[in-house]
Design an enzyme around this catalytic site. Structure first.
Site, PDB file in Angstrom:
ATOM      1  N   LYS A  13       0.831  -1.209   0.000  1.00  0.00           N
ATOM      2  CA  LYS A  13       0.000   0.000   0.000  1.00  0.00           C
ATOM      3  C   LYS A  13       0.866   1.261   0.000  1.00  0.00           C
ATOM      4  CE  LYS A  13      -2.229  -1.024   3.852  1.00  0.00           C
ATOM      5  NZ  LYS A  13      -1.613  -2.302   4.257  1.00  0.00           N
ATOM      6  N   ARG A  88      -9.716   0.841   8.927  1.00  0.00           N
ATOM      7  CA  ARG A  88      -9.348  -0.539   9.255  1.00  0.00           C
ATOM      8  C   ARG A  88     -10.454  -1.251  10.014  1.00  0.00           C
ATOM      9  NH1 ARG A  88      -3.409   0.391   9.142  1.00  0.00           N
ATOM     10  NH2 ARG A  88      -2.231  -1.452   9.667  1.00  0.00           N
ATOM     11  N   ARG A 127      11.961  -6.048   4.970  1.00  0.00           N
ATOM     12  CA  ARG A 127      11.719  -4.664   4.531  1.00  0.00           C
ATOM     13  C   ARG A 127      12.508  -3.631   5.333  1.00  0.00           C
ATOM     14  NH1 ARG A 127       5.499  -2.528   4.739  1.00  0.00           N
ATOM     15  NH2 ARG A 127       5.476  -2.733   6.988  1.00  0.00           N
ATOM     16  N   ARG A 161      11.116  -1.125  10.731  1.00  0.00           N
ATOM     17  CA  ARG A 161      10.040  -0.861  11.688  1.00  0.00           C
ATOM     18  C   ARG A 161      10.095  -1.844  12.843  1.00  0.00           C
ATOM     19  NH1 ARG A 161       4.493   0.009   8.457  1.00  0.00           N
ATOM     20  NH2 ARG A 161       3.742  -1.152  10.248  1.00  0.00           N
ATOM     21  N   ARG A 172      -0.854  -8.662  13.575  1.00  0.00           N
ATOM     22  CA  ARG A 172      -1.334  -7.678  12.582  1.00  0.00           C
ATOM     23  C   ARG A 172      -2.198  -8.367  11.530  1.00  0.00           C
ATOM     24  NH1 ARG A 172       4.340  -5.377  10.993  1.00  0.00           N
ATOM     25  NH2 ARG A 172       3.287  -3.968   9.557  1.00  0.00           N
TER      26      ARG A 172
HETATM   27  P1  AMP Z   1       0.641   0.511   9.268  1.00  0.00           P
HETATM   28  O1  AMP Z   1       1.809   1.421   9.058  1.00  0.00           O
HETATM   29  O2  AMP Z   1      -0.551   0.919   8.450  1.00  0.00           O
HETATM   30  O3  AMP Z   1       0.995  -0.932   9.088  1.00  0.00           O
HETATM   31  O4  AMP Z   1       0.204   0.687  10.792  1.00  0.00           O
HETATM   32  C1  AMP Z   1       1.077   0.383  11.861  1.00  0.00           C
HETATM   33  C2  AMP Z   1       0.281   0.215  13.151  1.00  0.00           C
HETATM   34  O5  AMP Z   1      -0.384   1.449  13.468  1.00  0.00           O
HETATM   35  C3  AMP Z   1      -0.829  -0.820  13.117  1.00  0.00           C
HETATM   36  O6  AMP Z   1      -0.366  -2.140  13.367  1.00  0.00           O
HETATM   37  C4  AMP Z   1      -1.756  -0.302  14.210  1.00  0.00           C
HETATM   38  O7  AMP Z   1      -1.227  -0.581  15.490  1.00  0.00           O
HETATM   39  C5  AMP Z   1      -1.681   1.207  13.993  1.00  0.00           C
HETATM   40  N1  AMP Z   1      -2.677   1.701  13.016  1.00  0.00           N
HETATM   41  C6  AMP Z   1      -2.419   2.282  11.812  1.00  0.00           C
HETATM   42  N2  AMP Z   1      -3.550   2.636  11.185  1.00  0.00           N
HETATM   43  C7  AMP Z   1      -4.563   2.265  12.003  1.00  0.00           C
HETATM   44  C8  AMP Z   1      -5.985   2.340  11.922  1.00  0.00           C
HETATM   45  N3  AMP Z   1      -6.605   2.865  10.843  1.00  0.00           N
HETATM   46  N4  AMP Z   1      -6.710   1.856  12.968  1.00  0.00           N
HETATM   47  C9  AMP Z   1      -6.118   1.330  14.062  1.00  0.00           C
HETATM   48  N5  AMP Z   1      -4.780   1.204  14.199  1.00  0.00           N
HETATM   49  C10 AMP Z   1      -3.996   1.669  13.184  1.00  0.00           C
END
Ligand code: AMP
Length: 215
Positions: A13, A88, A127, A161, A172
């Site tokens: 994404k 989400r 990554r 990360r 996740r």
């Molecule tokens: P991402 O970078 O999108 O993989 O997000 C990293 C982490 O941030 C996720 O595993 C969640 O803990 C939190 N997070 C990001 N976006 C959301 C969302 N829309 N709703 C809830 N938690 C989120």
């Protein structure tokens, strides 16, 4: 045009959002990036979400909806938003629909990026990103250049990360299947869903997304 990129962690994404930002003058709204920024700058909210993020669980709807609301109100000079990692949950999707309506805007397409779980584990554990421009690298398929410089901006610092490990990834993925995948049906019912094969080369996925956004 406002679009949502929907898919599990590691689906690509962020990579595809960066391409759309550079080529279509769109603005990327990544709640993951916003939360990491809050965490890194040590805000109260950042401290609150750090543990939840490290474990791979979702932070509360209230927090992420607040972040998106703020951005929708302040970012205007662009040709559309790319929602990356948001919504989400069904609650977030309903909140986004309300916010867009309030702003006199709408979601034009939801791109579902399909990638099987084995490929996700490989991608996530290999990554890293450029600390300066966010360019994404993969130890196996797109390694950091031998001269140690990012091929996009020349940056020399690279980050991994904290939640890009197998243990967090399991949680996740569980969160994705349980809380996020119902959005596939939600947007299908609204006639907005377009699925692309996220397993191809970056350029192939770019082309599939471009075709999906056309028709
Ligand atoms: P991402 O970078 O999108 O993989 O997000 C990293 C982490 O941030 C996720 O595993 C969640 O803990 C939190 N997070 C990001 N976006 C959301 C969302 N829309 N709703 C809830 N938690 C989120």
């Amino acid at each position: 045009m406002n679009i949502i990129l929907l898919g599990p962690p590691g689906a690509g994404k962020g990579t595809q959002a960066r391409y759309l930002v550079e080529n279509r003058n769109m603005v990327q709204l990544s709640t993951g990036d916003m939360l990491r920024e809050a965490k890194d700058s040590g805000t109260e909210m950042g401290k609150m979400v750090a543990g939840v993020m490290a474990r791979g669980e979702l932070v509360t709807d209230e927090i992420v909806i607040g972040l998106i609301k703020e951005k929708l109100e302040s970012d205007t000079t662009h040709d559309g938003f790319i929602f990356d990692g948001f919504p989400r949950t069904l609650e977030q999707a309903d909140a986004l629909a309300d916010l867009m309506k309030f702003e006199g805007q709408r979601i034009d397409a939801v791109i579902e990026m399909r990638v099987d779980d084995d490929a996700l584990v490989e991608r996530i554990t290999a990554r890293s990103t450029c600390g300066n421009c966010g360019e994404v690298f993969n130890d196996n398929t797109k390694p950091i250049p031998a001269d140690g410089k990012c091929d996009h901006c020349g940056g020399t610092e690279f980050k991994r990360r904290a939640d890009d490990n197998e243990e967090s990834l399991k949680i996740r993925l569980m969160a994705y299947y349980k809380q996020t995948s119902p959005l596939i049906g939600y947007y299908y019912a609204k006639g907005l869903l377009k699925a692309v094969n996220g397993l191809g080369e970056i350029e192939e996925v770019q082309a599939e997304i471009a075709a999906a956004l056309k028709g």
